[in-house]
Design a protein around this motif. Structure first.
Motif, PDB file in Angstrom:
ATOM      1  N   ALA A 164     -36.017  -6.995 -71.291  1.00 15.49           N
ATOM      2  CA  ALA A 164     -34.814  -7.040 -70.459  1.00 15.49           C
ATOM      3  C   ALA A 164     -35.049  -6.380 -69.102  1.00 15.49           C
ATOM      4  N   ALA A 165     -36.305  -6.201 -68.717  1.00 15.72           N
ATOM      5  CA  ALA A 165     -36.629  -5.478 -67.484  1.00 15.72           C
ATOM      6  C   ALA A 165     -35.912  -6.009 -66.243  1.00 15.72           C
ATOM      7  N   PRO A 166     -35.750  -7.332 -66.066  1.00 11.02           N
ATOM      8  CA  PRO A 166     -35.068  -7.803 -64.852  1.00 11.02           C
ATOM      9  C   PRO A 166     -33.628  -7.309 -64.712  1.00 11.02           C
ATOM     10  N   LEU A 167     -33.021  -6.867 -65.818  1.00 10.57           N
ATOM     11  CA  LEU A 167     -31.663  -6.329 -65.731  1.00 10.57           C
ATOM     12  C   LEU A 167     -31.638  -4.998 -64.986  1.00 10.57           C
ATOM     13  N   GLN A 168     -32.826  -4.427 -64.739  1.00  8.55           N
ATOM     14  CA  GLN A 168     -32.908  -3.185 -63.962  1.00  8.55           C
ATOM     15  C   GLN A 168     -32.622  -3.420 -62.480  1.00  8.55           C
ATOM     16  N   LEU A 169     -32.612  -4.676 -62.059  1.00  5.07           N
ATOM     17  CA  LEU A 169     -32.409  -4.951 -60.634  1.00  5.07           C
ATOM     18  C   LEU A 169     -31.050  -4.480 -60.134  1.00  5.07           C
ATOM     19  N   GLY A 170     -30.053  -4.464 -61.004  1.00  8.10           N
ATOM     20  CA  GLY A 170     -28.751  -3.944 -60.608  1.00  8.10           C
ATOM     21  C   GLY A 170     -28.815  -2.467 -60.279  1.00  8.10           C
ATOM     22  N   THR A 171     -29.649  -1.752 -61.036  1.00  6.39           N
ATOM     23  CA  THR A 171     -29.828  -0.316 -60.800  1.00  6.39           C
ATOM     24  C   THR A 171     -30.619  -0.063 -59.529  1.00  6.39           C
ATOM     25  N   ALA A 172     -31.805  -0.668 -59.441  1.00  5.60           N
ATOM     26  CA  ALA A 172     -32.661  -0.462 -58.270  1.00  5.60           C
ATOM     27  C   ALA A 172     -31.961  -0.934 -57.003  1.00  5.60           C
ATOM     28  N   GLY A 173     -31.301  -2.087 -57.093  1.00  5.97           N
ATOM     29  CA  GLY A 173     -30.605  -2.608 -55.924  1.00  5.97           C
ATOM     30  C   GLY A 173     -29.474  -1.706 -55.467  1.00  5.97           C
ATOM     31  N   SER A 174     -28.706  -1.202 -56.405  1.00  7.36           N
ATOM     32  CA  SER A 174     -27.590  -0.312 -56.051  1.00  7.36           C
ATOM     33  C   SER A 174     -28.096   0.942 -55.347  1.00  7.36           C
ATOM     34  N   LEU A 175     -29.149   1.533 -55.879  1.00  6.47           N
ATOM     35  CA  LEU A 175     -29.672   2.774 -55.301  1.00  6.47           C
ATOM     36  C   LEU A 175     -30.297   2.533 -53.932  1.00  6.47           C
ATOM     37  N   LEU A 176     -30.920   1.369 -53.740  1.00  9.25           N
ATOM     38  CA  LEU A 176     -31.467   1.053 -52.423  1.00  9.25           C
ATOM     39  C   LEU A 176     -30.346   0.847 -51.412  1.00  9.25           C
ATOM     40  N   LEU A 177     -29.263   0.201 -51.828  1.00  8.33           N
ATOM     41  CA  LEU A 177     -28.121   0.021 -50.926  1.00  8.33           C
ATOM     42  C   LEU A 177     -27.472   1.358 -50.593  1.00  8.33           C
ATOM     43  N   LEU A 178     -27.579   2.313 -51.494  1.00  2.78           N
ATOM     44  CA  LEU A 178     -27.049   3.654 -51.268  1.00  2.78           C
ATOM     45  C   LEU A 178     -28.041   4.546 -50.514  1.00  2.78           C
ATOM     46  N   GLU A 179     -29.226   3.962 -50.207  1.00  5.51           N
ATOM     47  CA  GLU A 179     -30.317   4.709 -49.560  1.00  5.51           C
ATOM     48  C   GLU A 179     -30.732   5.905 -50.407  1.00  5.51           C
ATOM     49  N   GLN A 180     -30.795   5.669 -51.724  1.00  2.81           N
ATOM     50  CA  GLN A 180     -31.214   6.706 -52.680  1.00  2.81           C
ATOM     51  C   GLN A 180     -32.375   6.201 -53.536  1.00  2.81           C
ATOM     52  N   GLY A 181     -33.337   5.592 -52.874  1.00  2.73           N
ATOM     53  CA  GLY A 181     -34.482   5.040 -53.575  1.00  2.73           C
ATOM     54  C   GLY A 181     -35.251   6.059 -54.399  1.00  2.73           C
ATOM     55  N   HIS A 182     -35.146   7.329 -54.021  1.00  2.00           N
ATOM     56  CA  HIS A 182     -35.868   8.379 -54.749  1.00  2.00           C
ATOM     57  C   HIS A 182     -35.346   8.561 -56.172  1.00  2.00           C
ATOM     58  N   ARG A 183     -34.159   8.031 -56.460  1.00  8.03           N
ATOM     59  CA  ARG A 183     -33.566   8.179 -57.799  1.00  8.03           C
ATOM     60  C   ARG A 183     -33.924   7.023 -58.733  1.00  8.03           C
ATOM     61  N   ILE A 184     -34.570   5.988 -58.206  1.00  6.22           N
ATOM     62  CA  ILE A 184     -34.776   4.769 -58.994  1.00  6.22           C
ATOM     63  C   ILE A 184     -35.559   5.039 -60.276  1.00  6.22           C
ATOM     64  N   THR A 185     -36.630   5.802 -60.193  1.00  5.87           N
ATOM     65  CA  THR A 185     -37.460   6.044 -61.381  1.00  5.87           C
ATOM     66  C   THR A 185     -36.674   6.732 -62.490  1.00  5.87           C
ATOM     67  N   SER A 186     -35.951   7.793 -62.147  1.00  6.45           N
ATOM     68  CA  SER A 186     -35.227   8.546 -63.173  1.00  6.45           C
ATOM     69  C   SER A 186     -34.046   7.767 -63.732  1.00  6.45           C
ATOM     70  N   VAL A 187     -33.305   7.094 -62.854  1.00  9.32           N
ATOM     71  CA  VAL A 187     -32.127   6.354 -63.324  1.00  9.32           C
ATOM     72  C   VAL A 187     -32.558   5.132 -64.144  1.00  9.32           C
ATOM     73  N   CYS A 188     -33.595   4.437 -63.702  1.00  9.67           N
ATOM     74  CA  CYS A 188     -34.064   3.274 -64.456  1.00  9.67           C
ATOM     75  C   CYS A 188     -34.627   3.691 -65.816  1.00  9.67           C
ATOM     76  N   SER A 189     -35.190   4.876 -65.909  1.00 11.78           N
ATOM     77  CA  SER A 189     -35.656   5.376 -67.210  1.00 11.78           C
ATOM     78  C   SER A 189     -34.477   5.557 -68.160  1.00 11.78           C
ATOM     79  N   ALA A 190     -33.367   6.021 -67.612  1.00 14.84           N
ATOM     80  CA  ALA A 190     -32.162   6.183 -68.433  1.00 14.84           C
ATOM     81  C   ALA A 190     -31.597   4.825 -68.839  1.00 14.84           C
TER      82      ALA A 190
END
Length: 315
Positions: A164-190
């Motif tokens: 289901a990895a492609p479903l992570q795009l909502g997470t990564a995309g949201s954080l990039l739009l928020l300019e919080q790319g540094h959180r992607i690894t930790s949030v996507c792990s959750a």
């Protein structure tokens, strides 16, 4: 029961599904009609659509918890919904070999094009979003092609989330739009934990069906490992079949989900809706086991009373 991970977002979900319906109404017939039917099947506002919420709801969560602008949250959520429909069709073709394979694959490509168009409106070509996009699709591709030879759940339960990895795009995309790319690894792990739990609940429900079709199933893997039987294997051994409703194996399977849920709830990532969703999935899985146990007790009691009755009449 109030679902805090969904109920506050019903109006947003309505907007997202309306946008998706507008997109598919432009498809040529008869694909437009079939697309509308599929959208209605996964629309939780119309019917019980399973647990596919995670495929599109994360941007809506991020709007409330992190301040992602609502218009962008709706647009990204719509893109994620279309992308999810594409992968649902892909998975169904691979797992169930339906009679309408040509229709599903053709329709899937239309979903994919609309998802790409929506993503492109939100992210420039130079955005790291596309790097994540490629990685998640590669993870999915490696997972689905390796299921016939690699026991992912035995290696690590979290590995089953790669399907289901492609479903992570909502997470990564949201954080990039928020300019919080540094959180992607930790949030996507959750989020990965929630995707794992979701797959575990689906696998538990589909155990018998997956055994027949030869599809990879984490619960069959769990039983096979406990019995020291090779897996994946088709056909599944009779011993594994006979232990599908073994209380010890069912409970230890649920405990795996609960242990990961504890990791998620103690991570302090500030994503309460994700934590609530995963806890909900764990409770659903636990309830399914309890229902089976209750049914087993009733059958046992019924059989015992029947035997006693026969003994009484025979004496």
């Amino acid at each position: 029961m109030r679902r805090e991970w969904f109920d506050p977002f019903k109006s947003d979900v309505e907007v997202v599904f309306a946008a998706a319906e507008q997109l598919v109404q432009k498809y040529p017939e008869p694909m437009s009609e079939h697309a509308l039917e599929q959208i209605h099947l996964v629309n939780p506002l119309l019917r019980d659509s399973g647990h596919s919420y995670i495929g599109y709801i994360i941007p809506l969560w991020m709007h409330l918890s992190d301040g992602l602008p609502q218009a962008k949250a709706h647009r990204l959520s719509t893109a994620c919904l279309m992308h999810m429909l594409y992968f649902l069709n892909q998975d169904e073709v691979m797992d169930e070999r339906p009679a309408d394979t040509t229709l599903k694959l053709s329709l899937g490509n239309l979903y994919y094009m609309d998802a790409l168009c929506a993503y492109s409106e939100l992210f420039s070509l130079s955005s790291p979003f596309w790097t994540y996009f490629r990685q998640y699709v590669e993870d999915w591709a490696m997972s689905v092609t390796g299921e016939n030879s690699i026991d992912y759940f035995k290696r690590s339960p979290l590995l089953i989330a790669q399907k289901a990895a492609p479903l992570q795009l909502g997470t990564a995309g949201s954080l990039l739009l928020l300019e919080q790319g540094h959180r992607i690894t930790s949030v996507c792990s959750a989020v990965n934990i929630a995707l794992m739990t979701l797959q575990m609940t689906d696998d538990f429900t589909d155990t018998k069906q997956d055994a027949v079709h030869g599809n990879y199933n984490s619960f069959l893997s769990h039983i096979s490992t406990a019995l020291e039987h090779p897996y994946p294997a088709h056909p599944v051994s009779e011993c594994v079949h006979d232990n599908v409703y073994n209380t010890q194996f069912m409970n230890s399977y649920v405990n795996i989900a609960r242990q990961y849920n504890m990791k998620l709830t103690s991570s302090n990532l500030g994503i309460p809706h994700l934590e609530a969703f995963n806890s909900y999935l764990c409770s659903i899985l636990g309830q399914a086991v309890q229902n089976i146990e209750q049914h087993k007790k009733m059958l046992l009691q019924g059989g015992f009373h029947y035997w006693m009755s026969e003994q009484h009449h025979g004496s």
